[in-house]
Design an enzyme around this catalytic site. Structure first.
Site, PDB file in Angstrom:
ATOM      1  N   CYS A 103     122.692 -33.028  82.109  1.00 51.88           N
ATOM      2  CA  CYS A 103     123.898 -32.704  81.343  1.00 51.88           C
ATOM      3  C   CYS A 103     124.162 -33.918  80.462  1.00 51.88           C
ATOM      4  CB  CYS A 103     125.066 -32.334  82.257  1.00 51.88           C
ATOM      5  SG  CYS A 103     125.393 -33.485  83.608  1.00 51.88           S
ATOM      6  N   THR A 104     125.388 -34.391  80.382  1.00 49.21           N
ATOM      7  CA  THR A 104     125.636 -35.583  79.568  1.00 49.21           C
ATOM      8  C   THR A 104     125.287 -36.848  80.340  1.00 49.21           C
ATOM      9  OG1 THR A 104     127.338 -34.513  78.228  1.00 49.21           O
ATOM     10  CG2 THR A 104     127.396 -36.903  78.342  1.00 49.21           C
TER      11      THR A 104
END
Length: 234
Positions: free
Chosen positions: A127-128
């Site tokens: 994800c981030t």
């Protein structure tokens, strides 16, 4: 699990080695990390040699702001929850609340992630930061095949030590200045406490019977669950 140091990829590790009864999670099958927006030649070489496909759990705004720097990768986009990351920070949602939102509102997308993993190709989930959405989806996949609970929680908790301290300080300062009443925002942005993941898995057990039962109730087939075990455990 093995922490891997590859320039341009933060919080990268291979979860292979986690105990599953008398067996273990296979090495080189399931990787996890933060985003690939800053990946360069060394990262490209590593991924080309070790990873067949990538699952990106970010939403459209995140991908637009920090697109993958390696366009040749085979990427499956599976935005894991509705709403932006910023909305959870502004809403002062706790990590427990955020994870509850992911497993209740994003069950069909978690199944998509697990379904890809069940196909048996070496896969990087990110994800981030590789903390929350990645942490929840990887933990559920591991729990579904019977991986040791303490090891799953340990893998999740490891993320906090892998985030650059300078980044955490900058995020905390920004949040304190702009969201002084958002007491949970800093934890959401920087922390991965073991008790939070343990509570999530225990809640799923209490409500569904097990992580496997949660996935089956959310659309995973028994054949796919068996394939997941074959893919991950050996």
């Amino acid at each position: 699990m093995t922490v891997l140091t590859v320039p341009g990829i933060t919080n990268l590790r291979d979860v292979g080695g986690i105990p599953v009864g008398s067996s273990r999670v296979r090495e080189g099958v399931l990787f996890r990390s933060g985003n690939l927006a800053h990946a360069g030649a060394e990262a490209e070489e590593f991924l080309a040699a070790r990873v067949a496909r990538v699952i990106d759990l970010r939403d459209d705004s995140e991908v637009g702001a920090e697109p993958c720097a390696l366009p040749g990768l085979r990427i499956d986009r599976v935005p894991l929850f509705s709403g932006s990351v910023a909305s959870f920070l502004l809403g002062d949602v706790s990590l427990t609340g955020l994870y509850r939102h992911i497993v209740t509102g994003g069950a069909d997308r978690i199944v998509q992630v697990v379904r890809i993993l069940s196909e048996g190709e070496s896969t990087l989930v990110h994800c981030t930061l590789g903390k929350d959405r990645t942490g929840v989806s990887v933990a559920l996949a591991l729990a579904a095949v019977g991986a040791d609970r303490d090891a799953i929680v340990e893998d999740y908790a490891l993320t906090a030590s892998q985030l650059p301290e300078s980044r955490n300080r900058a995020i905390a300062k920004w949040l304190e200045e702009r969201l002084p009443i958002a007491h949970d925002a800093i934890a959401v942005a920087t922390q991965s406490p073991a008790p939070v993941m343990r509570e999530l898995l225990e809640t799923i057990d209490a409500e569904h019977g097990s992580a496997a039962d949660y996935l089956l109730a959310s659309g995973l087939t028994r054949a796919e669950l068996e394939a997941l075990g074959t893919a991950l455990v050996g």
